[in-house]
Design a protein around this motif. Structure first.
Motif, PDB file in Angstrom:
ATOM      1  N   MET A   1      51.851  46.411  49.463  1.00 60.59           N
ATOM      2  CA  MET A   1      51.090  45.302  48.892  1.00 60.59           C
ATOM      3  C   MET A   1      50.405  45.722  47.591  1.00 60.59           C
ATOM      4  SD  MET A   1      50.320  42.162  49.041  1.00 60.59           S
ATOM      5  CE  MET A   1      50.794  41.684  50.705  1.00 60.59           C
ATOM      6  N   ARG A   2      49.925  46.939  47.538  1.00 64.64           N
ATOM      7  CA  ARG A   2      49.289  47.405  46.309  1.00 64.64           C
ATOM      8  C   ARG A   2      50.312  47.560  45.190  1.00 64.64           C
ATOM      9  NH1 ARG A   2      44.672  51.944  47.897  1.00 64.64           N
ATOM     10  NH2 ARG A   2      43.249  50.486  48.940  1.00 64.64           N
ATOM     11  N   ARG A   3      51.501  48.039  45.518  1.00 64.51           N
ATOM     12  CA  ARG A   3      52.546  48.166  44.502  1.00 64.51           C
ATOM     13  C   ARG A   3      52.929  46.786  43.964  1.00 64.51           C
ATOM     14  NH1 ARG A   3      54.494  51.764  48.512  1.00 64.51           N
ATOM     15  NH2 ARG A   3      56.307  50.447  49.029  1.00 64.51           N
ATOM     16  N   TRP A   4      53.053  45.816  44.870  1.00 63.17           N
ATOM     17  CA  TRP A   4      53.374  44.450  44.461  1.00 63.17           C
ATOM     18  C   TRP A   4      52.269  43.887  43.568  1.00 63.17           C
ATOM     19  CZ3 TRP A   4      50.546  40.010  45.521  1.00 63.17           C
ATOM     20  CH2 TRP A   4      51.153  38.793  45.153  1.00 63.17           C
ATOM     21  N   PHE A   5      51.032  44.123  43.946  1.00 62.23           N
ATOM     22  CA  PHE A   5      49.903  43.559  43.203  1.00 62.23           C
ATOM     23  C   PHE A   5      49.858  44.079  41.771  1.00 62.23           C
ATOM     24  CE2 PHE A   5      45.546  43.832  41.649  1.00 62.23           C
ATOM     25  CZ  PHE A   5      45.158  42.501  41.733  1.00 62.23           C
ATOM     26  N   VAL A   6      49.881  45.400  41.581  1.00 59.04           N
ATOM     27  CA  VAL A   6      49.771  45.924  40.215  1.00 59.04           C
ATOM     28  C   VAL A   6      50.986  45.538  39.373  1.00 59.04           C
ATOM     29  CG1 VAL A   6      48.208  47.807  40.811  1.00 59.04           C
ATOM     30  CG2 VAL A   6      50.692  48.209  40.871  1.00 59.04           C
ATOM     31  N   SER A   7      52.133  45.394  40.011  1.00 61.76           N
ATOM     32  CA  SER A   7      53.329  45.010  39.255  1.00 61.76           C
ATOM     33  C   SER A   7      53.217  43.587  38.718  1.00 61.76           C
ATOM     34  CB  SER A   7      54.576  45.168  40.126  1.00 61.76           C
ATOM     35  OG  SER A   7      54.807  46.534  40.422  1.00 61.76           O
ATOM     36  N   ARG A   8      52.481  42.726  39.413  1.00 57.92           N
ATOM     37  CA  ARG A   8      52.233  41.368  38.913  1.00 57.92           C
ATOM     38  C   ARG A   8      51.482  41.398  37.584  1.00 57.92           C
ATOM     39  NH1 ARG A   8      48.951  37.481  42.254  1.00 57.92           N
ATOM     40  NH2 ARG A   8      49.488  36.176  40.467  1.00 57.92           N
ATOM     41  N   PHE A   9      50.639  42.397  37.401  1.00 59.58           N
ATOM     42  CA  PHE A   9      49.781  42.456  36.213  1.00 59.58           C
ATOM     43  C   PHE A   9      50.213  43.556  35.242  1.00 59.58           C
ATOM     44  CE2 PHE A   9      47.210  40.516  39.534  1.00 59.58           C
ATOM     45  CZ  PHE A   9      46.642  39.436  38.863  1.00 59.58           C
TER      46      PHE A   9
ATOM     47  N   HIS B   1      37.885  52.330  37.650  1.00 57.61           N
ATOM     48  CA  HIS B   1      38.137  53.550  38.409  1.00 57.61           C
ATOM     49  C   HIS B   1      38.365  53.233  39.885  1.00 57.61           C
ATOM     50  CE1 HIS B   1      36.936  56.179  35.070  1.00 57.61           C
ATOM     51  NE2 HIS B   1      36.017  55.267  34.822  1.00 57.61           N
ATOM     52  N   ARG B   2      39.504  53.689  40.409  1.00 55.47           N
ATOM     53  CA  ARG B   2      39.902  53.508  41.791  1.00 55.47           C
ATOM     54  C   ARG B   2      40.462  52.099  41.999  1.00 55.47           C
ATOM     55  NH1 ARG B   2      34.830  55.876  45.096  1.00 55.47           N
ATOM     56  NH2 ARG B   2      36.208  55.551  46.880  1.00 55.47           N
ATOM     57  N   PHE B   3      41.158  51.916  43.115  1.00 53.33           N
ATOM     58  CA  PHE B   3      41.947  50.695  43.265  1.00 53.33           C
ATOM     59  C   PHE B   3      41.095  49.432  43.383  1.00 53.33           C
ATOM     60  CE2 PHE B   3      44.274  47.437  45.586  1.00 53.33           C
ATOM     61  CZ  PHE B   3      45.391  47.319  44.767  1.00 53.33           C
ATOM     62  N   LYS B   4      40.018  49.474  44.148  1.00 53.28           N
ATOM     63  CA  LYS B   4      39.245  48.244  44.364  1.00 53.28           C
ATOM     64  C   LYS B   4      38.701  47.669  43.053  1.00 53.28           C
ATOM     65  CE  LYS B   4      37.127  48.128  48.206  1.00 53.28           C
ATOM     66  NZ  LYS B   4      36.175  48.421  49.306  1.00 53.28           N
ATOM     67  N   PRO B   5      38.081  48.472  42.186  1.00 49.43           N
ATOM     68  CA  PRO B   5      37.665  47.918  40.885  1.00 49.43           C
ATOM     69  C   PRO B   5      38.839  47.445  40.019  1.00 49.43           C
ATOM     70  CG  PRO B   5      36.366  49.865  41.399  1.00 49.43           C
ATOM     71  CD  PRO B   5      37.474  49.795  42.424  1.00 49.43           C
ATOM     72  N   ILE B   6      39.989  48.127  40.093  1.00 46.00           N
ATOM     73  CA  ILE B   6      41.167  47.653  39.358  1.00 46.00           C
ATOM     74  C   ILE B   6      41.542  46.260  39.848  1.00 46.00           C
ATOM     75  CG2 ILE B   6      43.627  48.040  38.950  1.00 46.00           C
ATOM     76  CD1 ILE B   6      43.051  51.070  39.231  1.00 46.00           C
ATOM     77  N   TYR B   7      41.594  46.072  41.143  1.00 45.63           N
ATOM     78  CA  TYR B   7      41.938  44.795  41.770  1.00 45.63           C
ATOM     79  C   TYR B   7      40.981  43.696  41.314  1.00 45.63           C
ATOM     80  CZ  TYR B   7      42.310  41.530  45.786  1.00 45.63           C
ATOM     81  OH  TYR B   7      42.450  40.427  46.597  1.00 45.63           O
ATOM     82  N   ILE B   8      39.689  43.963  41.389  1.00 44.95           N
ATOM     83  CA  ILE B   8      38.687  42.956  41.015  1.00 44.95           C
ATOM     84  C   ILE B   8      38.786  42.627  39.531  1.00 44.95           C
ATOM     85  CG2 ILE B   8      36.201  42.510  40.816  1.00 44.95           C
ATOM     86  CD1 ILE B   8      35.834  44.232  43.347  1.00 44.95           C
ATOM     87  N   ALA B   9      38.916  43.657  38.687  1.00 39.88           N
ATOM     88  CA  ALA B   9      38.962  43.433  37.240  1.00 39.88           C
ATOM     89  C   ALA B   9      40.171  42.597  36.839  1.00 39.88           C
ATOM     90  CB  ALA B   9      38.970  44.769  36.512  1.00 39.88           C
ATOM     91  N   LEU B  10      41.303  42.843  37.455  1.00 42.52           N
ATOM     92  CA  LEU B  10      42.514  42.090  37.111  1.00 42.52           C
ATOM     93  C   LEU B  10      42.405  40.629  37.532  1.00 42.52           C
ATOM     94  CD1 LEU B  10      45.247  44.732  37.999  1.00 42.52           C
ATOM     95  CD2 LEU B  10      44.752  43.836  35.715  1.00 42.52           C
ATOM     96  N   LEU B  11      41.802  40.364  38.685  1.00 47.22           N
ATOM     97  CA  LEU B  11      41.684  38.990  39.168  1.00 47.22           C
ATOM     98  C   LEU B  11      40.531  38.227  38.515  1.00 47.22           C
ATOM     99  CD1 LEU B  11      42.394  39.390  43.001  1.00 47.22           C
ATOM    100  CD2 LEU B  11      43.915  38.442  41.261  1.00 47.22           C
ATOM    101  N   ALA B  12      39.461  38.930  38.170  1.00 50.91           N
ATOM    102  CA  ALA B  12      38.258  38.264  37.671  1.00 50.91           C
ATOM    103  C   ALA B  12      38.264  38.068  36.160  1.00 50.91           C
ATOM    104  CB  ALA B  12      37.016  39.057  38.082  1.00 50.91           C
ATOM    105  N   THR B  13      39.065  38.820  35.427  1.00 50.29           N
ATOM    106  CA  THR B  13      39.056  38.740  33.966  1.00 50.29           C
ATOM    107  C   THR B  13      40.485  38.650  33.434  1.00 50.29           C
ATOM    108  OG1 THR B  13      39.310  41.089  33.337  1.00 50.29           O
ATOM    109  CG2 THR B  13      37.136  40.398  34.108  1.00 50.29           C
ATOM    110  N   ARG B  14      40.562  38.347  32.147  1.00 51.90           N
ATOM    111  CA  ARG B  14      41.852  38.370  31.453  1.00 51.90           C
ATOM    112  C   ARG B  14      41.971  39.594  30.548  1.00 51.90           C
ATOM    113  NH1 ARG B  14      44.560  33.562  31.876  1.00 51.90           N
ATOM    114  NH2 ARG B  14      43.371  31.781  32.696  1.00 51.90           N
ATOM    115  N   LEU B  15      41.094  40.542  30.737  1.00 52.90           N
ATOM    116  CA  LEU B  15      41.076  41.720  29.879  1.00 52.90           C
ATOM    117  C   LEU B  15      42.250  42.654  30.179  1.00 52.90           C
ATOM    118  CD1 LEU B  15      37.292  42.699  30.108  1.00 52.90           C
ATOM    119  CD2 LEU B  15      38.448  41.663  28.142  1.00 52.90           C
ATOM    120  N   PRO B  16      42.739  43.369  29.183  1.00 59.47           N
ATOM    121  CA  PRO B  16      43.611  44.512  29.480  1.00 59.47           C
ATOM    122  C   PRO B  16      42.812  45.515  30.309  1.00 59.47           C
ATOM    123  CG  PRO B  16      43.617  43.996  27.126  1.00 59.47           C
ATOM    124  CD  PRO B  16      42.499  43.214  27.736  1.00 59.47           C
TER     125      PRO B  16
END
Length: 361
Positions: A124-132, A94-109
């Protein structure tokens, strides 16, 4: 590693409405083989938050908001440790910061839930989520939030950016709510008054200035003893009091301040009015409906979606239109929470998302 399938729910904190948000998403897995572990990034261990999360396990990382700025490496290490010990199939963040951490810290969907407008204004946020993108499903709490996200991410498959409205456990909310008489006594409101209610911080986003102007215009046409009761606090209190005085309704406008567990007292109101100019959803509207109170809302994004078909909508900032809507609600009437905002409907919709079905198997 345990063979029991788990879902990780990662929340920024449990303040304000976000404790109930955690409950809503844990409830999606009731009756399924999945257990839910809810992790709070900020906030100290709290027994009430643990109970309210409705999860099989609750973990408090205990970070201060200042500690999770920058790269948030400590939070990432801790999340990796949690995920390593079990068969987690999915993370709901929930919310961008946990999304950011979860994507970098785990391989989970990751199912990323956005509760506000403007999250992807930053390139930068648009670029980041598009990577994943390949392991990310974005959910907005309203069609308005969803459509804004799709506008910022036009190259995405629209099925990766969906709506899952906030929900309410109607029976649980109603069990908390006290009677009209008890609520009015607790709030210091006369038993025989006709009361317009409003809940929200006293902030420009909530536009209580239009609320006061509309109430003042409607007052001569309202039942005798009409009152406006505003539950909340904030930096605009002095200017709003001054406005009520200038309009000659200072005696009919009650500023109730911050009220703990405010939704318990919604039966004190004869009608509930929300005048926000920037509302991603409007959970208080559902809580008012659960109390059987008619609702009026400005045409303000997600709020319109909540009241559509069951309440009245008026043009944003139009005090005269609000006055007419208030006068139209003077007859006895009652509303119910629409089925689309219940846990069961949310569960059915959530499980039907194509990418989610593939991830959960």
């Amino acid at each position: 590693m345990s063979s029991q399938p788990w879902v990780l729910q990662f929340c920024h904190g449990y303040d304000g409405p976000f404790l109930d948000v955690a409950r809503q998403y844990a409830a999606l897995f009731e009756g399924t083989p999945y257990k839910v572990c809810t992790v709070y990034l900020t906030g100290e261990p709290d027994a009430e938050a643990e109970r309210g999360s409705a999860s099989d396990e609750v973990i408090f990382l205990g970070h201060d908001s200042r500690e999770v700025r920058g790269l948030k490496l400590g939070a990432m290490r801790r999340l990796r440790q949690i995920v390593a010990g079990r068969d987690f199939r999915l993370c709901i963040a929930h919310r961008f910061k946990p999304i950011y951490i979860a994507l970098l810290a785990t391989r989970l969907p990751v199912v990323g839930v956005l509760h506000a407008f403007g999250v992807f204004e930053r390139a930068m946020r648009r670029w980041f989520v598009s990577r994943f993108q390949s392991r990310l499903l974005l959910l907005g709490v309203s069609d308005a939030v969803r459509d804004e996200m799709r506008g910022y991410l036009p190259a995405w498959d629209p099925e990766r950016i969906q709506t899952l409205h906030n929900r309410v456990d109607v029976e649980a909310v109603q069990a908390e709510q006290v009677s009209r008489e008890t609520a009015r006594e607790a709030l210091g409101l006369p038993q025989d008054a006709w009361v317009v209610g409003n809940v929200g911080r006293l902030h420009p986003d909530k536009d209580q200035a239009t609320l006061i102007r509309g109430f003042a215009e409607a007052l001569p046409r309202l039942p005798a003893g009409g009152l406006l009761a505003i539950m909340g606090s904030g930096r605009l209190e002095a200017s709003l009091r001054k406005l009520a005085d200038e309009l000659g309704v200072a005696g009919q406008v009650r500023f109730l301040g911050q009220v703990a567990q405010g939704r318990r007292y919604f039966k004190a109101f004869d009608v509930f009015a929300l005048t926000s100019d920037h509302e991603p959803f409007g959970m208080v509207l559902l809580e008012a409906m659960a109390a059987g109170v008619p609702v009026i809302c400005s045409d303000c994004g997600g709020g319109r979606e909540v009241v559509e078909g069951v309440g009245r909508v008026f043009p944003l900032g139009d005090a005269s239109a609000l006055a007419d809507a208030l006068c139209a609600e003077t007859a006895d009437s009652c509303v119910r929470v629409p089925e689309r905002f219940t846990d069961e409907h949310g569960r059915q919709r959530f499980m039907a998302f194509r990418y989610l079905r593939a991830w959960l198997g």
